[in-house]
Design a protein around this motif. Structure first.
Motif, mmCIF file in Angstrom:
data_model
loop_
_atom_site.group_PDB
_atom_site.id
_atom_site.type_symbol
_atom_site.label_atom_id
_atom_site.label_comp_id
_atom_site.label_asym_id
_atom_site.label_seq_id
_atom_site.Cartn_x
_atom_site.Cartn_y
_atom_site.Cartn_z
ATOM 1 N N GLU A 85 -3.875 46.727 -8.227
ATOM 2 C CA GLU A 85 -2.769 45.834 -8.566
ATOM 3 C C GLU A 85 -1.414 46.515 -8.304
ATOM 4 O O GLU A 85 -1.174 47.011 -7.230
ATOM 5 C CB GLU A 85 -2.905 45.362 -10.025
ATOM 6 C CG GLU A 85 -4.226 44.644 -10.315
ATOM 7 C CD GLU A 85 -4.470 43.419 -9.461
ATOM 8 O OE1 GLU A 85 -3.491 42.768 -9.043
ATOM 9 O OE2 GLU A 85 -5.648 43.125 -9.188
ATOM 10 N N ASP A 86 -0.555 46.601 -9.336
ATOM 11 C CA ASP A 86 0.806 47.130 -9.143
ATOM 12 C C ASP A 86 0.896 48.614 -9.502
ATOM 13 O O ASP A 86 1.907 49.082 -10.022
ATOM 14 C CB ASP A 86 1.792 46.328 -9.991
ATOM 15 C CG ASP A 86 1.510 46.437 -11.488
ATOM 16 O OD1 ASP A 86 0.396 46.879 -11.850
ATOM 17 O OD2 ASP A 86 2.391 46.093 -12.290
ATOM 18 N N TYR A 87 -0.152 49.379 -9.177
ATOM 19 C CA TYR A 87 -0.231 50.759 -9.647
ATOM 20 C C TYR A 87 0.919 51.642 -9.154
ATOM 21 O O TYR A 87 1.271 52.630 -9.798
ATOM 22 C CB TYR A 87 -1.577 51.380 -9.257
ATOM 23 C CG TYR A 87 -1.705 51.789 -7.806
ATOM 24 C CD1 TYR A 87 -1.442 53.096 -7.410
ATOM 25 C CD2 TYR A 87 -2.076 50.878 -6.828
ATOM 26 C CE1 TYR A 87 -1.562 53.486 -6.087
ATOM 27 C CE2 TYR A 87 -2.196 51.248 -5.509
ATOM 28 C CZ TYR A 87 -1.940 52.548 -5.140
ATOM 29 O OH TYR A 87 -2.049 52.924 -3.825
ATOM 30 N N LEU A 88 1.525 51.302 -8.036
ATOM 31 C CA LEU A 88 2.602 52.142 -7.507
ATOM 32 C C LEU A 88 3.838 52.141 -8.392
ATOM 33 O O LEU A 88 4.605 53.112 -8.408
ATOM 34 C CB LEU A 88 2.982 51.691 -6.097
ATOM 35 C CG LEU A 88 1.938 51.920 -5.007
ATOM 36 C CD1 LEU A 88 2.428 51.327 -3.698
ATOM 37 C CD2 LEU A 88 1.631 53.406 -4.836
ATOM 38 N N GLU A 178 -15.254 48.999 -2.935
ATOM 39 C CA GLU A 178 -13.794 48.983 -3.063
ATOM 40 C C GLU A 178 -13.281 47.621 -3.522
ATOM 41 O O GLU A 178 -13.914 46.585 -3.291
ATOM 42 C CB GLU A 178 -13.148 49.293 -1.710
ATOM 43 C CG GLU A 178 -13.224 50.728 -1.281
ATOM 44 C CD GLU A 178 -12.365 50.974 -0.055
ATOM 45 O OE1 GLU A 178 -11.140 51.058 -0.204
ATOM 46 O OE2 GLU A 178 -12.918 51.069 1.056
ATOM 47 N N ASN A 179 -12.110 47.650 -4.131
ATOM 48 C CA ASN A 179 -11.417 46.414 -4.450
ATOM 49 C C ASN A 179 -11.166 45.641 -3.151
ATOM 50 O O ASN A 179 -10.766 46.224 -2.137
ATOM 51 C CB ASN A 179 -10.075 46.738 -5.134
ATOM 52 C CG ASN A 179 -9.355 45.503 -5.628
ATOM 53 O OD1 ASN A 179 -8.922 44.676 -4.832
ATOM 54 N ND2 ASN A 179 -9.209 45.396 -6.925
ATOM 55 N N GLU A 180 -11.389 44.341 -3.185
ATOM 56 C CA GLU A 180 -11.294 43.531 -1.971
ATOM 57 C C GLU A 180 -9.882 43.437 -1.408
ATOM 58 O O GLU A 180 -9.695 42.962 -0.277
ATOM 59 C CB GLU A 180 -11.855 42.126 -2.235
ATOM 60 C CG GLU A 180 -13.361 42.131 -2.457
ATOM 61 C CD GLU A 180 -13.924 40.744 -2.678
ATOM 62 O OE1 GLU A 180 -13.126 39.808 -2.845
ATOM 63 O OE2 GLU A 180 -15.163 40.604 -2.691
ATOM 64 N N LYS A 181 -8.897 43.891 -2.164
ATOM 65 C CA LYS A 181 -7.522 43.897 -1.662
ATOM 66 C C LYS A 181 -7.217 45.142 -0.831
ATOM 67 O O LYS A 181 -6.204 45.186 -0.141
ATOM 68 C CB LYS A 181 -6.533 43.777 -2.826
ATOM 69 C CG LYS A 181 -6.583 42.416 -3.530
ATOM 70 C CD LYS A 181 -5.534 42.316 -4.622
ATOM 71 C CE LYS A 181 -5.573 40.952 -5.287
ATOM 72 N NZ LYS A 181 -4.544 40.813 -6.351
ATOM 73 N N THR A 184 -10.122 48.342 3.872
ATOM 74 C CA THR A 184 -11.494 48.368 4.374
ATOM 75 C C THR A 184 -12.294 47.187 3.859
ATOM 76 O O THR A 184 -12.945 46.469 4.637
ATOM 77 C CB THR A 184 -12.183 49.688 3.978
ATOM 78 O OG1 THR A 184 -11.359 50.784 4.366
ATOM 79 C CG2 THR A 184 -13.549 49.804 4.631
ATOM 80 N N ALA A 185 -12.258 46.983 2.560
ATOM 81 C CA ALA A 185 -13.009 45.881 1.966
ATOM 82 C C ALA A 185 -12.480 44.531 2.440
ATOM 83 O O ALA A 185 -13.250 43.584 2.649
ATOM 84 C CB ALA A 185 -12.948 45.968 0.441
ATOM 85 N N HIS A 186 -11.165 44.438 2.617
ATOM 86 C CA HIS A 186 -10.561 43.194 3.089
ATOM 87 C C HIS A 186 -11.048 42.846 4.503
ATOM 88 O O HIS A 186 -11.381 41.685 4.796
ATOM 89 C CB HIS A 186 -9.044 43.322 3.083
ATOM 90 C CG HIS A 186 -8.325 42.187 3.743
ATOM 91 N ND1 HIS A 186 -8.328 40.904 3.231
ATOM 92 C CD2 HIS A 186 -7.594 42.143 4.893
ATOM 93 C CE1 HIS A 186 -7.629 40.115 4.028
ATOM 94 N NE2 HIS A 186 -7.182 40.842 5.039
ATOM 95 N N ILE A 187 -11.103 43.847 5.373
ATOM 96 C CA ILE A 187 -11.574 43.610 6.735
ATOM 97 C C ILE A 187 -13.030 43.149 6.729
ATOM 98 O O ILE A 187 -13.391 42.153 7.387
ATOM 99 C CB ILE A 187 -11.422 44.886 7.595
ATOM 100 C CG1 ILE A 187 -9.942 45.223 7.787
ATOM 101 C CG2 ILE A 187 -12.114 44.711 8.950
ATOM 102 C CD1 ILE A 187 -9.698 46.571 8.443
ATOM 103 N N ILE A 188 -13.870 43.847 5.980
ATOM 104 C CA ILE A 188 -15.296 43.503 5.948
ATOM 105 C C ILE A 188 -15.506 42.108 5.385
ATOM 106 O O ILE A 188 -16.241 41.286 5.960
ATOM 107 C CB ILE A 188 -16.073 44.550 5.115
ATOM 108 C CG1 ILE A 188 -16.046 45.907 5.824
ATOM 109 C CG2 ILE A 188 -17.514 44.091 4.883
ATOM 110 C CD1 ILE A 188 -16.589 47.047 4.994
#
Length: 300
Positions: A85-88, A178-181, A184-188
């Protein structure tokens, strides 16, 4: 419970973040290295994998103190941190900074001797050549600044109290579950759903490292005596375009990847020098990008 004795002391470990992207991959190499693992967790259900799962919220100082007093570990491996999420920019980074210092304090008060914490490559001032541990730091985000403050204060505290301390700076991680965001997970996920993926800054070069290599590197680091900062990276860069296409090619759909090179304020290159990891820690990268992607896809 059977203890494994090494170098005249039991390798009794307190692990944080043991169910996270990297921490879960560290369990087997830790066991193979002879550690008796006590993992602090707030999860109510945990896998039966030879780990002593201890109910403990690291943000609760009293709970953490009692855990260390009861276990009296010789080693501490701290992966715990929020990276979703907004961890940064989130204020939770300050909580992890405080908790990390508390963990180190309770570890030292109960006879601990060797601690290794996870840092981030975002502590560095970026440049176009491989980043070395001696290079200048210039963290920009709340996340990176809190990580760097934790490193500085931990190094000072450990020097003051005779604790052997290591700080592993992790570069770009990818792995299982991984989180889908995340990229890598988003691409897959997108390709499996027959959706196009746009890579807006395809020419950017990153140092991507597989979560199993990160975990194995940390265990080797923890089980040795190298101190200070160690880059946890491959030492090799890959463009975002090539990275995305490597995944898409495995799935047989490179046609779903659209590569752009839009203007960006991001550094053109973020690659680490892994000489210390290789020469002093003694860990050599085990997985190529091709092998790692195969492993991830097979497990899905």
């Amino acid at each position: 419970m059977k203890k494994i004795k090494t170098m005249n002391f039991y390798k009794k470990l307190i692990l944080t973040g043991g169910s996270g992207l990297i921490g879960k991959e560290a369990i087997e190499p830790l066991k193979n290295s002879g550690f008796d693992i006590y993992a602090l967790t707030i999860d109510k259900e945990n896998p039966d994998n030879g780990v002593n799962w201890i109910n403990c919220n690291i943000f609760d100082a009293d709970s953490a103190r009692k855990a260390f007093e009861s276990i009296k570990p010789s080693h501490l491996l701290n992966f715990a941190w929020a990276t979703t999420e907004d961890y940064l920019t989130s204020d939770i980074n300050f909580d992890f900074l405080k908790a990390g210092l508390n963990l180190l304090k309770y570890f030292t008060e109960n006879g601990g001797k060797r601690a290794v914490f996870a840092g981030t490559c975002f502590e560095y001032k970026f440049k176009d050549t491989p980043l070395k541990e001696t290079d200048e730091v210039r963290p920009q985000t709340v996340y990176a600044k809190c990580k760097n403050y934790l490193r500085e204060l931990s190094e000072l505290y450990c020097a003051q109290n005779g604790v052997n301390f290591g700080w592993g700076r992790i570069f770009y991680v990818y792995g299982h579950g991984e989180n889908e965001k995340r990229l890598t997970a988003h691409i897959i996920k997108s390709i499996k759903e027959n959706k196009a993926v746009t890579i807006t800054n395809g020419s950017l070069i990153k140092d991507y490292i597989y979560s199993k290599d990160i975990a194995n590197g940390f265990v080797k680091f923890l089980d040795g005596d190298a101190e200070g900062i160690v880059n946890i990276c491959t030492g090799k860069g890959v463009t975002l375009a090539d990275y995305a296409l490597a995944i898409a090619n495995k799935l047989g759909r490179p046609d779903l990847i659209k590569i752009l090179n839009e203007p960006t304020n991001q550094p053109p290159v973020i690659v680490g020098d892994n000489s210390r990891l290789t020469n002093e820690v003694g860990y050599h990268i085990q997985y190529s990008l091709d092998q790692a992607i195969d492993n991830i896809l097979i497990s899905m």
